[in-house]
Design a protein around this motif. Structure first.
Motif, PDB file in Angstrom:
ATOM      1  N   ILE A   7     -31.467  26.906  -8.552  1.00 36.10           N
ATOM      2  CA  ILE A   7     -30.302  27.544  -7.940  1.00 36.10           C
ATOM      3  C   ILE A   7     -29.534  28.327  -9.001  1.00 36.10           C
ATOM      4  CG2 ILE A   7     -28.081  27.108  -6.780  1.00 36.10           C
ATOM      5  CD1 ILE A   7     -30.368  26.535  -4.945  1.00 36.10           C
ATOM      6  N   VAL A   8     -29.165  29.555  -8.651  1.00 34.05           N
ATOM      7  CA  VAL A   8     -28.357  30.379  -9.555  1.00 34.05           C
ATOM      8  C   VAL A   8     -26.996  30.605  -8.886  1.00 34.05           C
ATOM      9  CG1 VAL A   8     -28.254  32.554 -10.841  1.00 34.05           C
ATOM     10  CG2 VAL A   8     -30.470  31.577 -10.241  1.00 34.05           C
ATOM     11  N   PRO A   9     -25.948  29.844  -9.277  1.00 32.75           N
ATOM     12  CA  PRO A   9     -24.648  30.084  -8.644  1.00 32.75           C
ATOM     13  C   PRO A   9     -24.103  31.447  -9.084  1.00 32.75           C
ATOM     14  CG  PRO A   9     -24.608  28.091 -10.020  1.00 32.75           C
ATOM     15  CD  PRO A   9     -25.870  28.822 -10.308  1.00 32.75           C
ATOM     16  N   GLY A  10     -23.780  32.299  -8.119  1.00 38.45           N
ATOM     17  CA  GLY A  10     -23.275  33.645  -8.432  1.00 38.45           C
ATOM     18  C   GLY A  10     -21.764  33.701  -8.318  1.00 38.45           C
ATOM     19  N   VAL A  11     -21.261  34.882  -8.034  1.00 33.87           N
ATOM     20  CA  VAL A  11     -19.815  35.103  -7.951  1.00 33.87           C
ATOM     21  C   VAL A  11     -19.479  35.780  -6.623  1.00 33.87           C
ATOM     22  CG1 VAL A  11     -17.832  36.266  -9.003  1.00 33.87           C
ATOM     23  CG2 VAL A  11     -19.604  35.309 -10.462  1.00 33.87           C
ATOM     24  N   LEU A  12     -18.454  35.243  -5.936  1.00 32.32           N
ATOM     25  CA  LEU A  12     -17.930  35.889  -4.733  1.00 32.32           C
ATOM     26  C   LEU A  12     -16.516  36.368  -5.059  1.00 32.32           C
ATOM     27  CD1 LEU A  12     -17.769  36.608  -1.711  1.00 32.32           C
ATOM     28  CD2 LEU A  12     -17.083  34.258  -1.257  1.00 32.32           C
ATOM     29  N   PHE A  13     -16.300  37.680  -4.943  1.00 34.22           N
ATOM     30  CA  PHE A  13     -14.981  38.251  -5.244  1.00 34.22           C
ATOM     31  C   PHE A  13     -14.306  38.662  -3.944  1.00 34.22           C
ATOM     32  CE2 PHE A  13     -12.468  42.181  -6.367  1.00 34.22           C
ATOM     33  CZ  PHE A  13     -11.407  41.488  -6.948  1.00 34.22           C
ATOM     34  N   ILE A  14     -13.134  38.061  -3.651  1.00 32.03           N
ATOM     35  CA  ILE A  14     -12.361  38.428  -2.454  1.00 32.03           C
ATOM     36  C   ILE A  14     -11.086  39.125  -2.913  1.00 32.03           C
ATOM     37  CG2 ILE A  14     -11.225  37.615  -0.354  1.00 32.03           C
ATOM     38  CD1 ILE A  14     -13.047  35.185  -0.373  1.00 32.03           C
ATOM     39  N   ASP A  15     -10.983  40.410  -2.595  1.00 31.83           N
ATOM     40  CA  ASP A  15      -9.796  41.188  -2.960  1.00 31.83           C
ATOM     41  C   ASP A  15      -8.743  41.038  -1.857  1.00 31.83           C
ATOM     42  OD1 ASP A  15      -8.306  42.751  -4.596  1.00 31.83           O
ATOM     43  OD2 ASP A  15      -9.574  44.529  -4.486  1.00 31.83           O
ATOM     44  N   GLU A  16      -7.479  41.247  -2.195  1.00 31.71           N
ATOM     45  CA  GLU A  16      -6.361  41.144  -1.237  1.00 31.71           C
ATOM     46  C   GLU A  16      -6.414  39.801  -0.500  1.00 31.71           C
ATOM     47  OE1 GLU A  16      -4.154  43.639  -1.174  1.00 31.71           O
ATOM     48  OE2 GLU A  16      -5.346  44.902  -2.486  1.00 31.71           O
ATOM     49  N   VAL A  17      -6.537  38.700  -1.244  1.00 32.51           N
ATOM     50  CA  VAL A  17      -6.768  37.376  -0.640  1.00 32.51           C
ATOM     51  C   VAL A  17      -5.603  36.923   0.249  1.00 32.51           C
ATOM     52  CG1 VAL A  17      -5.865  35.933  -2.523  1.00 32.51           C
ATOM     53  CG2 VAL A  17      -7.742  35.097  -1.124  1.00 32.51           C
ATOM     54  N   HIS A  18      -4.390  37.480   0.034  1.00 30.93           N
ATOM     55  CA  HIS A  18      -3.240  37.103   0.862  1.00 30.93           C
ATOM     56  C   HIS A  18      -3.425  37.505   2.327  1.00 30.93           C
ATOM     57  CE1 HIS A  18      -2.497  41.076  -0.984  1.00 30.93           C
ATOM     58  NE2 HIS A  18      -2.212  41.396   0.268  1.00 30.93           N
ATOM     59  N   MET A  19      -4.419  38.385   2.600  1.00 28.11           N
ATOM     60  CA  MET A  19      -4.680  38.804   3.991  1.00 28.11           C
ATOM     61  C   MET A  19      -5.438  37.734   4.784  1.00 28.11           C
ATOM     62  SD  MET A  19      -3.277  41.685   4.467  1.00 28.11           S
ATOM     63  CE  MET A  19      -3.981  42.204   6.020  1.00 28.11           C
ATOM     64  N   LEU A  20      -5.993  36.707   4.113  1.00 28.88           N
ATOM     65  CA  LEU A  20      -6.656  35.615   4.837  1.00 28.88           C
ATOM     66  C   LEU A  20      -5.595  34.770   5.533  1.00 28.88           C
ATOM     67  CD1 LEU A  20      -9.298  34.351   2.237  1.00 28.88           C
ATOM     68  CD2 LEU A  20      -9.695  35.871   4.153  1.00 28.88           C
ATOM     69  N   ASP A  21      -5.983  34.084   6.615  1.00 32.99           N
ATOM     70  CA  ASP A  21      -5.003  33.229   7.300  1.00 32.99           C
ATOM     71  C   ASP A  21      -5.238  31.763   6.956  1.00 32.99           C
ATOM     72  OD1 ASP A  21      -7.186  32.570   8.772  1.00 32.99           O
ATOM     73  OD2 ASP A  21      -6.532  33.511  10.635  1.00 32.99           O
ATOM     74  N   ILE A  22      -4.418  30.877   7.520  1.00 26.87           N
ATOM     75  CA  ILE A  22      -4.437  29.450   7.170  1.00 26.87           C
ATOM     76  C   ILE A  22      -5.797  28.810   7.470  1.00 26.87           C
ATOM     77  CG2 ILE A  22      -3.430  28.659   9.389  1.00 26.87           C
ATOM     78  CD1 ILE A  22      -2.443  27.246   5.946  1.00 26.87           C
ATOM     79  N   GLU A  23      -6.489  29.267   8.541  1.00 30.05           N
ATOM     80  CA  GLU A  23      -7.817  28.718   8.877  1.00 30.05           C
ATOM     81  C   GLU A  23      -8.825  29.048   7.786  1.00 30.05           C
ATOM     82  OE1 GLU A  23      -8.870  30.276  12.723  1.00 30.05           O
ATOM     83  OE2 GLU A  23      -6.859  29.834  13.467  1.00 30.05           O
ATOM     84  N   CYS A  24      -8.780  30.293   7.295  1.00 24.27           N
ATOM     85  CA  CYS A  24      -9.707  30.712   6.233  1.00 24.27           C
ATOM     86  C   CYS A  24      -9.449  29.925   4.949  1.00 24.27           C
ATOM     87  CB  CYS A  24      -9.572  32.209   5.951  1.00 24.27           C
ATOM     88  SG  CYS A  24     -10.034  33.238   7.335  1.00 24.27           S
ATOM     89  N   PHE A  25      -8.166  29.719   4.634  1.00 21.59           N
ATOM     90  CA  PHE A  25      -7.838  28.960   3.419  1.00 21.59           C
ATOM     91  C   PHE A  25      -8.343  27.521   3.530  1.00 21.59           C
ATOM     92  CE2 PHE A  25      -4.259  32.153   2.860  1.00 21.59           C
ATOM     93  CZ  PHE A  25      -4.839  32.766   1.771  1.00 21.59           C
ATOM     94  N   SER A  26      -8.222  26.903   4.719  1.00 23.78           N
ATOM     95  CA  SER A  26      -8.724  25.535   4.929  1.00 23.78           C
ATOM     96  C   SER A  26     -10.235  25.513   4.741  1.00 23.78           C
ATOM     97  CB  SER A  26      -8.383  25.046   6.338  1.00 23.78           C
ATOM     98  OG  SER A  26      -7.006  25.121   6.541  1.00 23.78           O
ATOM     99  N   PHE A  27     -10.917  26.563   5.257  1.00 21.02           N
ATOM    100  CA  PHE A  27     -12.373  26.651   5.114  1.00 21.02           C
ATOM    101  C   PHE A  27     -12.761  26.769   3.634  1.00 21.02           C
ATOM    102  CE2 PHE A  27     -16.176  29.221   4.569  1.00 21.02           C
ATOM    103  CZ  PHE A  27     -17.104  28.498   5.301  1.00 21.02           C
ATOM    104  N   LEU A  28     -12.018  27.598   2.875  1.00 19.94           N
ATOM    105  CA  LEU A  28     -12.310  27.769   1.437  1.00 19.94           C
ATOM    106  C   LEU A  28     -12.166  26.446   0.699  1.00 19.94           C
ATOM    107  CD1 LEU A  28     -10.593  31.162   0.461  1.00 19.94           C
ATOM    108  CD2 LEU A  28     -13.008  30.738   0.807  1.00 19.94           C
ATOM    109  N   ASN A  29     -11.124  25.663   1.038  1.00 14.85           N
ATOM    110  CA  ASN A  29     -10.932  24.348   0.422  1.00 14.85           C
ATOM    111  C   ASN A  29     -12.165  23.477   0.584  1.00 14.85           C
ATOM    112  OD1 ASN A  29      -8.458  24.136  -0.863  1.00 14.85           O
ATOM    113  ND2 ASN A  29      -7.351  23.862   1.039  1.00 14.85           N
ATOM    114  N   ARG A  30     -12.698  23.470   1.820  1.00 13.93           N
ATOM    115  CA  ARG A  30     -13.873  22.643   2.128  1.00 13.93           C
ATOM    116  C   ARG A  30     -15.132  23.214   1.473  1.00 13.93           C
ATOM    117  NH1 ARG A  30     -17.261  20.088   2.136  1.00 13.93           N
ATOM    118  NH2 ARG A  30     -18.541  19.020   3.673  1.00 13.93           N
ATOM    119  N   ALA A  31     -15.292  24.540   1.543  1.00 11.58           N
ATOM    120  CA  ALA A  31     -16.510  25.183   1.033  1.00 11.58           C
ATOM    121  C   ALA A  31     -16.647  25.022  -0.481  1.00 11.58           C
ATOM    122  CB  ALA A  31     -16.517  26.661   1.396  1.00 11.58           C
TER     123      ALA A  31
END
Length: 467
Positions: free
Chosen positions: A288-312
């Protein structure tokens, strides 16, 4: 005889677009991860670049996965530039995917599915497999063409040799076609995959280097292979987990990869793939080669997306998440609560935060120099000083936008070097945010739907409509 005038045509085979970050080649660090003043298109932001360099080293060593980094700073302080520099420094082997947070809401799939696909695009799988390869120098190719066309297929013989042995192989129509496509001739060193019949030209043999007086720059000379003609070779394929998901979730999955119409992928498919990849890892067939995910303007995500990121991020197969924002203390989308950068506190706690500082006048000057060079614009010293002053007083982005506009103005007056008059003209033609706001304040009563006019003349408008 009148001279023919041919219209000038441009070679469009290689399109070179000048983007906002096309001048960035890396993070501009030396071997001890110390940032150079101006290097690889990067200027200033020494602390942020050094921090990004440390993260980069950890990624390369494979010691960091499931971590998240926040690039926080004012608009126009080089946050996206640092992320682009990280992507360039990682090289082609490490997956790097980039998206803007607002994209997630415009896709024809659920928000969490879009994020999951972005996560899996950022995790690479290096699959190793052994194949039988015939490798040698071509001594002779004989092709027998049938006398009457269409009655029989072409046949032929291929003589290959190594330093130890020489063998003649019979050729079928498909192999003859493949040799023709690759333009193989005697003196070439080739590798033929026995399973697929794929021919790879490795180069010309050194013994034939004097066959021609002149060679093209792309001609590569290699030694004649030694040992047996048939060898077992280890081939490494690099794919992302998302590509494996798509291929296995649809009947024509590989076509969906090209069209981008991947749709939602079922959780069972992903579980089966994860199990299979885990098996390959245990057998030593894959890594496995862990890469990089870049999310720009992250404040545009909502509370559901942030909860998902915590779990992911807690998943064992998670990439390194790099997010960027230019917001201060603001509301979390989907709630009435305020938080630093518009990110919930529990996710902020998981982030390593890198801050970017505003550029000094000297750094703005260096950036404008690099951009002028990138956009192929020659500028006089006085014009550069004026543009630096404009950049320092308004914004760096506004100053960068004026470079091409000034160059076009210079072209119009048939000049070759951009002068102060060109900068002044475009400065008067195109307003920056401050001057535009000032203009609005002066003339706001003459604009539609402005608050001042609504208060003053709102009642009269209503009466007129009733009449």
């Amino acid at each position: 005889m009148a001279e023919l005038k041919l219209s000038e045509s441009r070679d469009l085979t290689r399109i070179e677009r000048i983007g906002a970050h096309s001048h960035i080649r890396g993070l501009g660090l030396d071997t001890s991860l110390e940032p150079r003043d101006v290097s690889e298109g990067m200027v200033g932001q020494t602390q942020a670049r050094k921090a990004a360099g440390v993260i980069l080293q950890m990624i390369k060593d494979g010691k960091i996965a499931g971590r998240a980094i926040l690039l926080a700073g004012q608009p126009g302080t080089g946050k996206t530039a640092i992320a682009m520099g990280m992507a360039k420094s990682l090289g082609l082997e490490t997956p790097f995917s980039m998206l803007s947070a607002s994209e997630i809401f415009s896709l024809e799939m659920s928000k969490t599915e879009a994020l999951m696909q972005a996560f899996r695009k950022s995790i690479g799988v290096r699959i190793k497999e052994e194949t039988e390869v015939i490798e040698g120098e071509v001594v002779e190719i004989q092709i027998d063409r049938p006398a009457a066309s269409g009655t029989a297929s072409k046949t032929g013989k291929l003589t290959l040799k190594t330093t130890d042995m020489e063998t003649v192989y019979d050729l079928g129509a498909k192999m003859i076609e493949a040799l023709g496509k690759e333009k193989v001739q005697s003196g070439d060193v080739v590798a033929i995959d026995k399973a697929s019949g794929k021919i790879t030209k490795l180069g010309r043999s050194f013994s034939r280097s004097r066959d021609y007086d002149a060679m093209g720059p792309q001609t590569k000379f290699v030694q004649c292979p030694d040992g047996e003609l048939q060898k077992r070779k280890e081939v490494v394929h690099c794919v992302t987990l998302h590509e494996i998901d798509v291929i296995n979730s649809r009947t024509q999955g590989f076509l969906a990869l090209f069209t981008g119409d991947t749709g939602e992928i079922r959780a069972e498919v992903r579980e089966q793939i994860d199990t299979k990849v885990a098996e390959w890892r245990e057998e030593g067939k894959a890594e496995i080669v862990p890469g990089v995910l870049f999310i720009d303007e992250v404040h545009m995500l909502d509370i559901e997306c942030f909860s998902f990121l915590n779990r992911a991020l807690e998943n064992e197969m998670a990439p390194i998440l790099v997010v960027a924002t230019n917001r201060g203390i603001t509301a979390i989308r989907g709630t009435n609560y305020k938080s630093p950068h518009g990110i919930p506190i529990d996710l902020l706690d998981r982030l390593l935060i890198i801050t970017t500082q505003p550029y000094s006048a000297d750094e703005i000057r260096k950036i404008l120099d690099i951009r002028s060079q990138e956009e192929d614009v020659e500028m006089s010293e006085d014009a550069k000083q004026l543009l630096t002053k404009i950049g320092h007083e308004t914004s760096l982005r506004y100053a960068i936008h004026l470079i091409t506009a000034a160059a076009l103005n210079c072209q119009k007056r048939k000049g070759k070097v951009v002068e102060v008059q060109d900068i002044t003209r475009v400065y008067n033609l195109f307003l920056d945010v401050r001057r535009s706001t000032q203009y609005l304040m002066e003339y706001q009563k003459e604009y539609m739907f402005n608050e001042a006019s609504m208060v003053d003349g709102g009642e009269d408008d209503v009466d007129t409509m009733h009449d």
